[in-house]
Design a protein around this motif. Structure first.
Motif, PDB file in Angstrom:
ATOM      1  N   VAL A 261      10.620   0.615  -2.166  1.00 49.69           N
ATOM      2  CA  VAL A 261       9.944  -0.266  -1.212  1.00 49.69           C
ATOM      3  C   VAL A 261       9.643  -1.653  -1.791  1.00 49.69           C
ATOM      4  O   VAL A 261       9.915  -2.660  -1.139  1.00 49.69           O
ATOM      5  CB  VAL A 261       8.682   0.419  -0.641  1.00 49.69           C
ATOM      6  CG1 VAL A 261       7.792  -0.560   0.089  1.00 49.69           C
ATOM      7  CG2 VAL A 261       9.089   1.553   0.294  1.00 49.69           C
ATOM      8  N   PRO A 262       9.084  -1.760  -2.998  1.00 52.59           N
ATOM      9  CA  PRO A 262       8.838  -3.114  -3.529  1.00 52.59           C
ATOM     10  C   PRO A 262      10.110  -3.944  -3.686  1.00 52.59           C
ATOM     11  O   PRO A 262      10.113  -5.145  -3.416  1.00 52.59           O
ATOM     12  CB  PRO A 262       8.180  -2.858  -4.889  1.00 52.59           C
ATOM     13  CG  PRO A 262       7.588  -1.500  -4.769  1.00 52.59           C
ATOM     14  CD  PRO A 262       8.525  -0.729  -3.882  1.00 52.59           C
ATOM     15  N   ALA A 263      11.197  -3.300  -4.097  1.00 59.75           N
ATOM     16  CA  ALA A 263      12.466  -4.023  -4.245  1.00 59.75           C
ATOM     17  C   ALA A 263      12.981  -4.482  -2.882  1.00 59.75           C
ATOM     18  O   ALA A 263      13.488  -5.596  -2.731  1.00 59.75           O
ATOM     19  CB  ALA A 263      13.497  -3.142  -4.926  1.00 59.75           C
ATOM     20  N   PHE A 264      12.842  -3.632  -1.891  1.00 59.31           N
ATOM     21  CA  PHE A 264      13.251  -3.955  -0.534  1.00 59.31           C
ATOM     22  C   PHE A 264      12.446  -5.140  -0.004  1.00 59.31           C
ATOM     23  O   PHE A 264      12.991  -6.083   0.571  1.00 59.31           O
ATOM     24  CB  PHE A 264      13.072  -2.720   0.352  1.00 59.31           C
ATOM     25  CG  PHE A 264      13.569  -2.886   1.756  1.00 59.31           C
ATOM     26  CD1 PHE A 264      14.922  -3.036   2.026  1.00 59.31           C
ATOM     27  CD2 PHE A 264      12.680  -2.884   2.817  1.00 59.31           C
ATOM     28  CE1 PHE A 264      15.375  -3.180   3.328  1.00 59.31           C
ATOM     29  CE2 PHE A 264      13.130  -3.033   4.114  1.00 59.31           C
ATOM     30  CZ  PHE A 264      14.478  -3.180   4.372  1.00 59.31           C
ATOM     31  N   TYR A 265      11.136  -5.110  -0.226  1.00 60.20           N
ATOM     32  CA  TYR A 265      10.268  -6.199   0.222  1.00 60.20           C
ATOM     33  C   TYR A 265      10.629  -7.506  -0.479  1.00 60.20           C
ATOM     34  O   TYR A 265      10.684  -8.567   0.146  1.00 60.20           O
ATOM     35  CB  TYR A 265       8.800  -5.841  -0.028  1.00 60.20           C
ATOM     36  CG  TYR A 265       7.833  -6.867   0.484  1.00 60.20           C
ATOM     37  CD1 TYR A 265       7.651  -7.054   1.848  1.00 60.20           C
ATOM     38  CD2 TYR A 265       7.085  -7.650  -0.382  1.00 60.20           C
ATOM     39  CE1 TYR A 265       6.761  -7.988   2.339  1.00 60.20           C
ATOM     40  CE2 TYR A 265       6.193  -8.588   0.107  1.00 60.20           C
ATOM     41  CZ  TYR A 265       6.038  -8.748   1.454  1.00 60.20           C
ATOM     42  OH  TYR A 265       5.158  -9.683   1.936  1.00 60.20           O
TER      43      TYR A 265
ATOM     44  N   VAL B  15       0.809  -1.213   0.000  1.00 59.76           N
ATOM     45  CA  VAL B  15       0.000   0.000   0.000  1.00 59.76           C
ATOM     46  C   VAL B  15       0.851   1.276   0.000  1.00 59.76           C
ATOM     47  O   VAL B  15       0.533   2.227  -0.713  1.00 59.76           O
ATOM     48  CB  VAL B  15      -0.980  -0.009   1.198  1.00 59.76           C
ATOM     49  CG1 VAL B  15      -1.690   1.305   1.348  1.00 59.76           C
ATOM     50  CG2 VAL B  15      -1.987  -1.137   1.033  1.00 59.76           C
ATOM     51  N   VAL B  16       1.926   1.318   0.776  1.00 59.71           N
ATOM     52  CA  VAL B  16       2.747   2.536   0.883  1.00 59.71           C
ATOM     53  C   VAL B  16       3.276   2.989  -0.484  1.00 59.71           C
ATOM     54  O   VAL B  16       3.153   4.174  -0.827  1.00 59.71           O
ATOM     55  CB  VAL B  16       3.883   2.349   1.916  1.00 59.71           C
ATOM     56  CG1 VAL B  16       4.936   3.434   1.794  1.00 59.71           C
ATOM     57  CG2 VAL B  16       3.305   2.343   3.315  1.00 59.71           C
TER      58      VAL B  16
ATOM     59  N   LEU C 213       9.945  16.889  -1.771  1.00 56.15           N
ATOM     60  CA  LEU C 213       9.103  15.919  -1.072  1.00 56.15           C
ATOM     61  C   LEU C 213       8.535  14.901  -2.059  1.00 56.15           C
ATOM     62  O   LEU C 213       8.529  13.697  -1.799  1.00 56.15           O
ATOM     63  CB  LEU C 213       7.974  16.626  -0.309  1.00 56.15           C
ATOM     64  CG  LEU C 213       6.985  15.727   0.412  1.00 56.15           C
ATOM     65  CD1 LEU C 213       7.689  14.909   1.494  1.00 56.15           C
ATOM     66  CD2 LEU C 213       5.861  16.550   1.010  1.00 56.15           C
ATOM     67  N   MET C 214       8.072  15.387  -3.204  1.00 49.79           N
ATOM     68  CA  MET C 214       7.494  14.489  -4.211  1.00 49.79           C
ATOM     69  C   MET C 214       8.562  13.570  -4.803  1.00 49.79           C
ATOM     70  O   MET C 214       8.303  12.395  -5.061  1.00 49.79           O
ATOM     71  CB  MET C 214       6.823  15.291  -5.336  1.00 49.79           C
ATOM     72  CG  MET C 214       5.597  16.070  -4.874  1.00 49.79           C
ATOM     73  SD  MET C 214       4.441  15.051  -3.962  1.00 49.79           S
ATOM     74  CE  MET C 214       4.528  15.804  -2.367  1.00 49.79           C
ATOM     75  N   ALA C 215       9.746  14.084  -4.993  1.00 46.49           N
ATOM     76  CA  ALA C 215      10.840  13.243  -5.497  1.00 46.49           C
ATOM     77  C   ALA C 215      11.183  12.151  -4.490  1.00 46.49           C
ATOM     78  O   ALA C 215      11.417  10.995  -4.864  1.00 46.49           O
ATOM     79  CB  ALA C 215      12.061  14.100  -5.793  1.00 46.49           C
TER      80      ALA C 215
ATOM     81  N   LEU D 140      10.800   8.181  -5.001  1.00 47.42           N
ATOM     82  CA  LEU D 140      11.922   7.288  -4.727  1.00 47.42           C
ATOM     83  C   LEU D 140      11.503   6.167  -3.779  1.00 47.42           C
ATOM     84  O   LEU D 140      11.797   4.982  -4.026  1.00 47.42           O
ATOM     85  CB  LEU D 140      13.096   8.078  -4.135  1.00 47.42           C
ATOM     86  CG  LEU D 140      14.337   7.265  -3.780  1.00 47.42           C
ATOM     87  CD1 LEU D 140      14.963   6.686  -5.037  1.00 47.42           C
ATOM     88  CD2 LEU D 140      15.330   8.127  -3.019  1.00 47.42           C
ATOM     89  N   VAL D 141      10.816   6.510  -2.703  1.00 43.66           N
ATOM     90  CA  VAL D 141      10.344   5.499  -1.751  1.00 43.66           C
ATOM     91  C   VAL D 141       9.393   4.528  -2.448  1.00 43.66           C
ATOM     92  O   VAL D 141       9.473   3.307  -2.245  1.00 43.66           O
ATOM     93  CB  VAL D 141       9.673   6.163  -0.528  1.00 43.66           C
ATOM     94  CG1 VAL D 141       8.953   5.137   0.324  1.00 43.66           C
ATOM     95  CG2 VAL D 141      10.695   6.915   0.302  1.00 43.66           C
ATOM     96  N   ALA D 142       8.495   5.071  -3.282  1.00 43.83           N
ATOM     97  CA  ALA D 142       7.540   4.218  -3.989  1.00 43.83           C
ATOM     98  C   ALA D 142       8.240   3.223  -4.904  1.00 43.83           C
ATOM     99  O   ALA D 142       7.745   2.111  -5.124  1.00 43.83           O
ATOM    100  CB  ALA D 142       6.568   5.075  -4.797  1.00 43.83           C
TER     101      ALA D 142
END
Length: 141
Positions: free
Chosen positions: A50-54, A16-17, A39-41, A45-47
């Motif tokens: 995160v999937p790769a990290f998971y 979800v994040v 902030l948007m960048a 980046l987080v978006a």
């Protein structure tokens, strides 16, 4: 059960994040407002990270085993409870045969040596002491 809940919650968060952050980042880009560009960048980046990290954590690989063993242990809890309640009213040889069968099931479940993190044991122990897992006339441990 604590570990299974943690795995399910973690999966939801990691799915979800990135969706939320990606949507927020793209919304600001589409609006053309550069007021929050850093902030948007960062959100974009987080978006994307995160999937790769998971995937690197491979937590999804634990879910099927955790679900299956949680179900097995819950069923064994019921079976041992039934044996405790009904067993004394049966002939010993019948009770012993049923006990050995259930004991073998427990040993088979334990053979996998599936070990959740230590914090799960501590949290489960606290829940047991608080009376979350008492049934019928069982006193809290």
């Amino acid at each position: 059960m604590v570990w299974l809940r943690a795995l399910r919650t973690t999966r939801i968060v990691f799915v979800v994040v990135p969706i939320i952050f990606g949507a927020l980042a793209s919304w600001e880009i589409l609006r053309g407002d550069n007021k929050y560009e850093y902030l948007m960048a960062t959100m974009a980046l987080v978006a994307s990270i995160v999937p790769a990290f998971y995937a690197a954590l491979k937590l999804d690989e634990h879910l099927p085993t955790a679900m299956r063993l949680a179900g097995e242990y819950k069923n064994l809890e019921i079976l041992f409870g039934d044996l405790a309640a009904i067993g004394p009213h049966k002939p010993f040889d019948v009770f012993e045969a049923e006990y050995k069968e259930v004991r073998t099931q427990l040993e088979n479940a334990n053979n996998e040596a599936y070990t959740p993190p230590e914090w799960c044991f501590k949290r489960a122990k606290a829940k047991i002491r608080a009376g979350h897992y008492t049934f019928g006339d069982d006193p809290p441990r």
